[in-house]
Scaffold this active site. Structure first.
Site, PDB file in Angstrom:
ATOM      1  N   ARG A  62       0.818  -1.229   0.000  1.00  0.00           N
ATOM      2  CA  ARG A  62       0.000   0.000   0.000  1.00  0.00           C
ATOM      3  C   ARG A  62       0.850   1.276   0.000  1.00  0.00           C
ATOM      4  O   ARG A  62       0.525   2.274   0.658  1.00  0.00           O
ATOM      5  CB  ARG A  62      -0.957   0.027   1.214  1.00  0.00           C
ATOM      6  CG  ARG A  62      -1.935  -1.099   1.253  1.00  0.00           C
ATOM      7  CD  ARG A  62      -2.903  -1.130   0.066  1.00  0.00           C
ATOM      8  NE  ARG A  62      -3.600  -2.408   0.043  1.00  0.00           N
ATOM      9  CZ  ARG A  62      -3.201  -3.459  -0.675  1.00  0.00           C
ATOM     10  NH1 ARG A  62      -2.154  -3.380  -1.467  1.00  0.00           N
ATOM     11  NH2 ARG A  62      -3.861  -4.586  -0.620  1.00  0.00           N
ATOM     12  N   SER A 100     -10.560  -0.744   4.116  1.00  0.00           N
ATOM     13  CA  SER A 100      -9.809  -1.172   5.306  1.00  0.00           C
ATOM     14  C   SER A 100      -9.139   0.041   5.924  1.00  0.00           C
ATOM     15  O   SER A 100      -8.405   0.754   5.235  1.00  0.00           O
ATOM     16  CB  SER A 100      -8.722  -2.171   4.922  1.00  0.00           C
ATOM     17  OG  SER A 100      -9.305  -3.311   4.376  1.00  0.00           O
ATOM     18  N   GLU A 129      -4.147   2.815   7.073  1.00  0.00           N
ATOM     19  CA  GLU A 129      -3.974   2.830   5.611  1.00  0.00           C
ATOM     20  C   GLU A 129      -4.580   4.128   5.068  1.00  0.00           C
ATOM     21  O   GLU A 129      -4.122   4.702   4.092  1.00  0.00           O
ATOM     22  CB  GLU A 129      -4.692   1.610   5.020  1.00  0.00           C
ATOM     23  CG  GLU A 129      -4.574   1.511   3.513  1.00  0.00           C
ATOM     24  CD  GLU A 129      -5.222   0.251   2.951  1.00  0.00           C
ATOM     25  OE1 GLU A 129      -5.135  -0.813   3.605  1.00  0.00           O
ATOM     26  OE2 GLU A 129      -5.820   0.350   1.871  1.00  0.00           O
TER      27      GLU A 129
HETATM   28  C1  LIG Z   1     -15.519   0.254   0.028  1.00  0.00           C
HETATM   29  C2  LIG Z   1     -14.041   0.403  -0.202  1.00  0.00           C
HETATM   30  C3  LIG Z   1     -13.276  -0.706  -0.532  1.00  0.00           C
HETATM   31  C4  LIG Z   1     -11.905  -0.573  -0.748  1.00  0.00           C
HETATM   32  N1  LIG Z   1     -11.185  -1.685  -1.074  1.00  0.00           N
HETATM   33  C5  LIG Z   1      -9.858  -1.567  -1.301  1.00  0.00           C
HETATM   34  C6  LIG Z   1      -9.090  -2.726  -1.650  1.00  0.00           C
HETATM   35  O1  LIG Z   1      -9.594  -3.829  -1.792  1.00  0.00           O
HETATM   36  N2  LIG Z   1      -7.753  -2.557  -1.859  1.00  0.00           N
HETATM   37  C7  LIG Z   1      -7.147  -1.336  -1.734  1.00  0.00           C
HETATM   38  O2  LIG Z   1      -5.921  -1.248  -1.941  1.00  0.00           O
HETATM   39  N3  LIG Z   1      -7.847  -0.231  -1.407  1.00  0.00           N
HETATM   40  C8  LIG Z   1      -9.186  -0.318  -1.183  1.00  0.00           C
HETATM   41  N4  LIG Z   1      -9.898   0.799  -0.846  1.00  0.00           N
HETATM   42  C9  LIG Z   1      -9.201   2.084  -0.649  1.00  0.00           C
HETATM   43  C10 LIG Z   1      -9.112   2.979  -1.906  1.00  0.00           C
HETATM   44  O3  LIG Z   1     -10.168   2.708  -2.801  1.00  0.00           O
HETATM   45  C11 LIG Z   1      -7.777   2.814  -2.616  1.00  0.00           C
HETATM   46  O4  LIG Z   1      -6.694   3.174  -1.790  1.00  0.00           O
HETATM   47  C12 LIG Z   1      -7.703   3.653  -3.902  1.00  0.00           C
HETATM   48  O5  LIG Z   1      -6.568   3.288  -4.623  1.00  0.00           O
HETATM   49  C13 LIG Z   1      -7.639   5.156  -3.631  1.00  0.00           C
HETATM   50  O6  LIG Z   1      -7.835   5.826  -4.879  1.00  0.00           O
HETATM   51  P1  LIG Z   1      -8.511   7.262  -4.932  1.00  0.00           P
HETATM   52  O7  LIG Z   1      -8.516   7.706  -6.341  1.00  0.00           O
HETATM   53  O8  LIG Z   1      -9.812   7.252  -4.228  1.00  0.00           O
HETATM   54  O9  LIG Z   1      -7.429   8.103  -4.137  1.00  0.00           O
HETATM   55  P2  LIG Z   1      -7.668   9.265  -3.053  1.00  0.00           P
HETATM   56  O10 LIG Z   1      -8.306   8.669  -1.842  1.00  0.00           O
HETATM   57  O11 LIG Z   1      -8.335  10.423  -3.695  1.00  0.00           O
HETATM   58  O12 LIG Z   1      -6.164   9.633  -2.723  1.00  0.00           O
HETATM   59  C14 LIG Z   1      -5.297   8.702  -2.112  1.00  0.00           C
HETATM   60  C15 LIG Z   1      -3.875   9.288  -2.092  1.00  0.00           C
HETATM   61  O13 LIG Z   1      -3.386   9.376  -3.404  1.00  0.00           O
HETATM   62  C16 LIG Z   1      -3.071  10.732  -3.757  1.00  0.00           C
HETATM   63  N5  LIG Z   1      -3.444  10.860  -5.169  1.00  0.00           N
HETATM   64  C17 LIG Z   1      -4.628  10.542  -5.752  1.00  0.00           C
HETATM   65  N6  LIG Z   1      -4.542  10.700  -7.077  1.00  0.00           N
HETATM   66  C18 LIG Z   1      -3.277  11.133  -7.338  1.00  0.00           C
HETATM   67  C19 LIG Z   1      -2.574  11.472  -8.529  1.00  0.00           C
HETATM   68  N7  LIG Z   1      -3.122  11.405  -9.744  1.00  0.00           N
HETATM   69  N8  LIG Z   1      -1.275  11.879  -8.416  1.00  0.00           N
HETATM   70  C20 LIG Z   1      -0.684  11.963  -7.197  1.00  0.00           C
HETATM   71  N9  LIG Z   1      -1.311  11.654  -6.047  1.00  0.00           N
HETATM   72  C21 LIG Z   1      -2.585  11.255  -6.125  1.00  0.00           C
HETATM   73  C22 LIG Z   1      -3.857  11.591  -2.789  1.00  0.00           C
HETATM   74  O14 LIG Z   1      -3.219  12.831  -2.556  1.00  0.00           O
HETATM   75  C23 LIG Z   1      -3.811  10.712  -1.542  1.00  0.00           C
HETATM   76  O15 LIG Z   1      -2.568  10.860  -0.883  1.00  0.00           O
HETATM   77  C24 LIG Z   1     -11.287   0.703  -0.623  1.00  0.00           C
HETATM   78  C25 LIG Z   1     -12.060   1.825  -0.310  1.00  0.00           C
HETATM   79  C26 LIG Z   1     -13.431   1.688  -0.101  1.00  0.00           C
HETATM   80  C27 LIG Z   1     -14.239   2.905   0.214  1.00  0.00           C
END
Ligand SMILES: Cc1cc2nc3c(=O)[nH]c(=O)nc-3n(C[C@H](O)[C@H](O)[C@H](O)COP(=O)(O)OP(=O)(O)OC[C@H]3O[C@@H](n4cnc5c(N)ncnc54)[C@H](O)[C@@H]3O)c2cc1C
Length: 304
Positions: free
Chosen positions: A176, A226, A296
């Site tokens: 992660r 998580s 996380e």
């Molecule tokens: C119901 C649910 C289930 C989930 N299941 C999983 C799972 O199975 N596995 C898992 O790994 N995660 C899971 N997640 C967590 C999450 O979906 C992941 O971590 C996902 O990759 C985050 O992506 P995001 O676009 O929402 O990022 P954000 O939450 O918007 O940002 C996350 C981080 O990335 C940075 N960021 C985002 N985009 C960029 C970019 N283009 N350039 C630079 N920095 C950037 C942000 O500044 C922040 O630090 C889950 C979440 C939920 C709500």
């Protein structure tokens, strides 16, 4: 924010993509978080590059977000500009076993596109509600798959406004995490290397994994997935359950009864409620089992 910065932004961003004092609760899956001074829905890569270069030059604080599915933003919000990379930067092209995807594409859309081209490798990601950019940053993963296994390279924007192509080995992927957690790079796009497969089998695997998610995870509540990383040799959810915290609540934040590894917003949680519950869970698990739970979820802004 100075008037000069504001004027520059207004010249570059159409009014409907520019929101002032925008509650971050509307843009995070936890459904909490105070207002960002300014919130920009990025319309194109060119626009993003210009804005970021300008902000860097003027030391204007800014925060890049994707789908907000791994963020806990404080009730006090964010003092600066939030750049949301989503629809406006979500193109995908397929060439043989390679798929080039812009950072704002949803992982679920990328997975669907891969299946349509009979490409295997993204099945694990079909149910993760993040953008490709966020998934690269977090090295998102599930069910034995993770982004690092399918990334050929990632194009990023560095703090000098230059574009760099980082191949898999320079991405410093870990559990992660990636180099971008520690460096101020913005993910512009990723080149994924997938494998030819059978479209029917690929879709069946995605359906199966999504059904497993629905059965095990509290998807009916707002959360960020998580809450904690898996500590080596343990499962966070099991430790939390064994510490007697199943259903434990602070304000509107609760340890999910369905899956103790999830903290959920049961209705009207504040970000502070969630923050305090995270701390309390960490303390109780440490006290009981001498294991440190590392969140996380990424916390943004000030908490009490
Ligand atoms: C119901 C649910 C289930 C989930 N299941 C999983 C799972 O199975 N596995 C898992 O790994 N995660 C899971 N997640 C967590 C999450 O979906 C992941 O971590 C996902 O990759 C985050 O992506 P995001 O676009 O929402 O990022 P954000 O939450 O918007 O940002 C996350 C981080 O990335 C940075 N960021 C985002 N985009 C960029 C970019 N283009 N350039 C630079 N920095 C950037 C942000 O500044 C922040 O630090 C889950 C979440 C939920 C709500």
């Amino acid at each position: 924010m100075t008037e000069t910065v504001e004027r520059f932004i207004r010249q570059l961003v159409e009014p409907e993509y520019l929101l002032q004092n925008e509650p971050m609760a509307k843009h995070t899956t936890f459904r909490v978080g105070g207002a960002a001074d300014m919130f920009i829905r990025i319309q194109s890569m060119e626009q993003l590059i210009k804005l970021a270069a300008y902000f860097e030059q003027l030391h204007q604080p800014y925060l890049v977000v994707g789908n907000g599915s791994n963020l806990l933003v404080s009730d006090r919000g964010y003092r600066g500009v939030v750049l949301q990379i989503g629809d406006g930067m979500s193109s995908m092209t397929v060439d043989g076993e390679f798929m080039r995807v812009q950072a704002g594409a949803l992982l679920s859309s990328a997975a669907a596109q891969a299946a349509q081209h009979s490409l295997s490798g993204l099945e694990f990601a079909a149910g993760i509600p993040g953008s490709v950019g966020g998934a690269v940053v977090m090295n998102a993963g599930a069910y034995d798959g993770e982004m690092s296994q399918i990334i050929e390279n990632v194009t990023v924007l560095n703090e000098q406004g230059g574009q760099m192509v980082l191949d898999r080995d320079t991405m410093e992927f870990g559990y992660r995490t990636s180099i971008i957690r520690n460096r101020p790079f913005i993910v512009l796009e990723a080149l994924l290397h997938l494998r030819k497969g059978d479209a029917g089998e690929i879709r069946a695997r995605m359906d199966d994994l999504n059904a497993r998610r629905r059965a095990k995870q509290p998807l009916e509540f707002a959360s960020a997935g998580s809450t904690f990383k898996r500590p080596e040799g343990y499962f966070a959810g099991k430790l939390i359950m064994d510490a007697g915290l199943r259903g434990y609540r602070i304000g509107g934040a609760q340890v999910s009864e369905k899956h103790c590894g999830f903290i959920i917003n049961v209705g009207n949680a504040s970000a502070q409620d969630i923050y305090e519950l995270i701390e309390e869970v960490q303390e109780k698990v440490k006290e009981r089992f001498h294991v440190e739970l590392e969140p996380e979820v990424i916390r943004i802004g000030d908490f009490l």
